[in-house]
Design a protein around this motif. Structure first.
Motif, PDB file in Angstrom:
ATOM      1  N   LYS A   3       2.197 -15.841  33.203  1.00  0.00           N
ATOM      2  CA  LYS A   3       2.379 -16.949  32.266  1.00  0.00           C
ATOM      3  C   LYS A   3       1.029 -17.538  31.882  1.00  0.00           C
ATOM      4  O   LYS A   3       0.131 -17.669  32.714  1.00  0.00           O
ATOM      5  N   TYR A   4       0.928 -17.893  30.603  1.00  0.00           N
ATOM      6  CA  TYR A   4      -0.270 -18.522  30.060  1.00  0.00           C
ATOM      7  C   TYR A   4       0.139 -19.734  29.237  1.00  0.00           C
ATOM      8  O   TYR A   4       1.179 -19.728  28.569  1.00  0.00           O
ATOM      9  N   LEU A   5      -0.699 -20.745  29.278  1.00  0.00           N
ATOM     10  CA  LEU A   5      -0.528 -21.942  28.470  1.00  0.00           C
ATOM     11  C   LEU A   5      -1.495 -21.847  27.294  1.00  0.00           C
ATOM     12  O   LEU A   5      -2.705 -21.649  27.487  1.00  0.00           O
ATOM     13  N   LEU A   6      -0.966 -21.946  26.084  1.00  0.00           N
ATOM     14  CA  LEU A   6      -1.787 -21.984  24.877  1.00  0.00           C
ATOM     15  C   LEU A   6      -1.835 -23.435  24.424  1.00  0.00           C
ATOM     16  O   LEU A   6      -0.802 -24.014  24.082  1.00  0.00           O
ATOM     17  N   LEU A   7      -3.010 -24.036  24.465  1.00  0.00           N
ATOM     18  CA  LEU A   7      -3.165 -25.444  24.105  1.00  0.00           C
ATOM     19  C   LEU A   7      -3.761 -25.587  22.716  1.00  0.00           C
ATOM     20  O   LEU A   7      -4.799 -24.991  22.400  1.00  0.00           O
ATOM     21  N   LYS A   8      -3.105 -26.410  21.899  1.00  0.00           N
ATOM     22  CA  LYS A   8      -3.619 -26.767  20.570  1.00  0.00           C
ATOM     23  C   LYS A   8      -4.218 -28.167  20.684  1.00  0.00           C
ATOM     24  O   LYS A   8      -3.607 -29.047  21.254  1.00  0.00           O
ATOM     25  N   HIS A   9      -5.391 -28.349  20.153  1.00  0.00           N
ATOM     26  CA  HIS A   9      -6.112 -29.609  20.306  1.00  0.00           C
ATOM     27  C   HIS A   9      -6.215 -30.377  18.992  1.00  0.00           C
ATOM     28  O   HIS A   9      -6.385 -29.782  17.932  1.00  0.00           O
ATOM     29  N   TYR A  10      -6.091 -31.710  19.092  1.00  0.00           N
ATOM     30  CA  TYR A  10      -6.424 -32.569  17.951  1.00  0.00           C
ATOM     31  C   TYR A  10      -7.931 -32.591  17.775  1.00  0.00           C
ATOM     32  O   TYR A  10      -8.456 -32.528  16.689  1.00  0.00           O
ATOM     33  N   ILE A  85      -4.740 -33.284  22.918  1.00  0.00           N
ATOM     34  CA  ILE A  85      -3.777 -32.182  22.887  1.00  0.00           C
ATOM     35  C   ILE A  85      -2.700 -32.431  21.838  1.00  0.00           C
ATOM     36  O   ILE A  85      -1.970 -33.410  21.905  1.00  0.00           O
ATOM     37  N   ALA A  86      -2.603 -31.516  20.879  1.00  0.00           N
ATOM     38  CA  ALA A  86      -1.619 -31.636  19.804  1.00  0.00           C
ATOM     39  C   ALA A  86      -0.306 -30.965  20.171  1.00  0.00           C
ATOM     40  O   ALA A  86       0.750 -31.363  19.698  1.00  0.00           O
ATOM     41  N   GLY A  87      -0.370 -29.955  21.005  1.00  0.00           N
ATOM     42  CA  GLY A  87       0.837 -29.245  21.391  1.00  0.00           C
ATOM     43  C   GLY A  87       0.490 -28.082  22.285  1.00  0.00           C
ATOM     44  O   GLY A  87      -0.681 -27.817  22.567  1.00  0.00           O
ATOM     45  N   TRP A  88       1.536 -27.389  22.732  1.00  0.00           N
ATOM     46  CA  TRP A  88       1.328 -26.296  23.656  1.00  0.00           C
ATOM     47  C   TRP A  88       2.448 -25.293  23.534  1.00  0.00           C
ATOM     48  O   TRP A  88       3.519 -25.583  23.008  1.00  0.00           O
ATOM     49  N   VAL A  93       3.505 -12.838  29.444  1.00  0.00           N
ATOM     50  CA  VAL A  93       3.081 -11.561  28.860  1.00  0.00           C
ATOM     51  C   VAL A  93       2.594 -10.587  29.926  1.00  0.00           C
ATOM     52  O   VAL A  93       2.333 -10.971  31.064  1.00  0.00           O
ATOM     53  N   GLU A  94       2.442  -9.345  29.529  1.00  0.00           N
ATOM     54  CA  GLU A  94       2.033  -8.278  30.438  1.00  0.00           C
ATOM     55  C   GLU A  94       0.568  -8.361  30.850  1.00  0.00           C
ATOM     56  O   GLU A  94       0.202  -7.874  31.911  1.00  0.00           O
ATOM     57  N   SER A  95      -0.280  -8.942  29.991  1.00  0.00           N
ATOM     58  CA  SER A  95      -1.710  -8.906  30.296  1.00  0.00           C
ATOM     59  C   SER A  95      -2.445 -10.077  29.649  1.00  0.00           C
ATOM     60  O   SER A  95      -1.955 -10.702  28.704  1.00  0.00           O
ATOM     61  N   TYR A  96      -3.630 -10.316  30.157  1.00  0.00           N
ATOM     62  CA  TYR A  96      -4.532 -11.323  29.585  1.00  0.00           C
ATOM     63  C   TYR A  96      -4.864 -10.952  28.142  1.00  0.00           C
ATOM     64  O   TYR A  96      -4.912 -11.814  27.265  1.00  0.00           O
ATOM     65  N   GLU A  97      -5.057  -9.670  27.896  1.00  0.00           N
ATOM     66  CA  GLU A  97      -5.385  -9.203  26.539  1.00  0.00           C
ATOM     67  C   GLU A  97      -4.262  -9.550  25.563  1.00  0.00           C
ATOM     68  O   GLU A  97      -4.521  -9.938  24.434  1.00  0.00           O
ATOM     69  N   ARG A  98      -3.003  -9.406  26.014  1.00  0.00           N
ATOM     70  CA  ARG A  98      -1.867  -9.760  25.159  1.00  0.00           C
ATOM     71  C   ARG A  98      -1.853 -11.266  24.904  1.00  0.00           C
ATOM     72  O   ARG A  98      -1.558 -11.708  23.789  1.00  0.00           O
ATOM     73  N   ALA A  99      -2.179 -12.072  25.902  1.00  0.00           N
ATOM     74  CA  ALA A  99      -2.256 -13.520  25.710  1.00  0.00           C
ATOM     75  C   ALA A  99      -3.302 -13.864  24.651  1.00  0.00           C
ATOM     76  O   ALA A  99      -3.061 -14.706  23.774  1.00  0.00           O
ATOM     77  N   LEU A 100      -4.448 -13.200  24.709  1.00  0.00           N
ATOM     78  CA  LEU A 100      -5.494 -13.443  23.707  1.00  0.00           C
ATOM     79  C   LEU A 100      -5.048 -13.005  22.316  1.00  0.00           C
ATOM     80  O   LEU A 100      -5.319 -13.684  21.323  1.00  0.00           O
ATOM     81  N   GLU A 101      -4.363 -11.869  22.248  1.00  0.00           N
ATOM     82  CA  GLU A 101      -3.862 -11.375  20.962  1.00  0.00           C
ATOM     83  C   GLU A 101      -2.912 -12.391  20.326  1.00  0.00           C
ATOM     84  O   GLU A 101      -3.031 -12.721  19.140  1.00  0.00           O
ATOM     85  N   LEU A 102      -1.974 -12.911  21.119  1.00  0.00           N
ATOM     86  CA  LEU A 102      -1.012 -13.886  20.589  1.00  0.00           C
ATOM     87  C   LEU A 102      -1.689 -15.194  20.220  1.00  0.00           C
ATOM     88  O   LEU A 102      -1.349 -15.804  19.195  1.00  0.00           O
ATOM     89  N   ALA A 103      -2.640 -15.641  21.019  1.00  0.00           N
ATOM     90  CA  ALA A 103      -3.376 -16.873  20.691  1.00  0.00           C
ATOM     91  C   ALA A 103      -4.116 -16.706  19.369  1.00  0.00           C
ATOM     92  O   ALA A 103      -4.157 -17.632  18.546  1.00  0.00           O
ATOM     93  N   LEU A 121      -7.806 -22.074  20.148  1.00  0.00           N
ATOM     94  CA  LEU A 121      -6.755 -22.396  21.106  1.00  0.00           C
ATOM     95  C   LEU A 121      -7.308 -22.151  22.501  1.00  0.00           C
ATOM     96  O   LEU A 121      -8.048 -21.199  22.730  1.00  0.00           O
ATOM     97  N   GLU A 122      -6.933 -23.015  23.404  1.00  0.00           N
ATOM     98  CA  GLU A 122      -7.322 -22.837  24.806  1.00  0.00           C
ATOM     99  C   GLU A 122      -6.245 -21.998  25.482  1.00  0.00           C
ATOM    100  O   GLU A 122      -5.059 -22.331  25.418  1.00  0.00           O
ATOM    101  N   VAL A 123      -6.645 -20.910  26.129  1.00  0.00           N
ATOM    102  CA  VAL A 123      -5.727 -20.019  26.835  1.00  0.00           C
ATOM    103  C   VAL A 123      -5.970 -20.206  28.327  1.00  0.00           C
ATOM    104  O   VAL A 123      -7.068 -19.945  28.815  1.00  0.00           O
TER     105      VAL A 123
END
Length: 135
Positions: A3-10, A85-88, A93-103, A121-123
């Motif tokens: 699991k990864y948290l994708l943070l959107k920032h103001y 923080i604007a949202g999250w 996902v299967e891998s860190y690389e996939r998390a980066l791709e989606l971010a 985005l902060e991953v």
């Protein structure tokens, strides 16, 4: 799966390419942005990678315990998360690389003028339980 948290920032992250603040967007631009976010989440639900996500209101209070019988301390000397923080979104996902791709895809949500924001985005990975060692 991880699991990864994708943070959107103001604010607080490096400036986006399309750096017009959301409070200066037209109602149509805000709607297009929210629709992109919803469509992205629905697509990830279909692949089993979406866990949860929320946009956050700018209102909020920073609170900490200040000892028995003493009122909590609020809005202290630190930066407020409501300002940052604007949202999250949480993904699984299967891998860190996939998390980066989606971010990267998520950072292309439309903003002012309908153009992609290309925001940073902060991953952040969730902390995992250490493996159990058996002898």
């Amino acid at each position: 799966m991880a699991k990864y948290l994708l943070l959107k920032h103001y604010r607080g992250a490096p400036a986006a390419v399309n750096d017009v603040p959301m409070d200066q967007w037209t109602p149509e631009e805000v709607s297009a942005h929210l629709r992109y976010m919803q469509d992205f989440a629905v697509r990830l639900e279909g692949t089993g990678e979406f866990v949860d996500g929320q946009a956050l209101s700018p209102e909020g209070t920073f609170v900490r315990y200040d000892g028995e019988g003493r009122p909590p301390v609020t809005d202290g000397p630190f930066a407020e998360t409501k300002d940052l923080i604007a949202g999250w979104m949480v993904i699984d996902v299967e891998s860190y690389e996939r998390a980066l791709e989606l971010a990267g895809e998520l950072s292309a949500a439309p903003g002012a003028g309908g153009k992609p924001i290309h925001e940073w985005l902060e991953v952040r990975p969730f902390m995992a339980e250490p493996p159990t060692v058996t002898e």
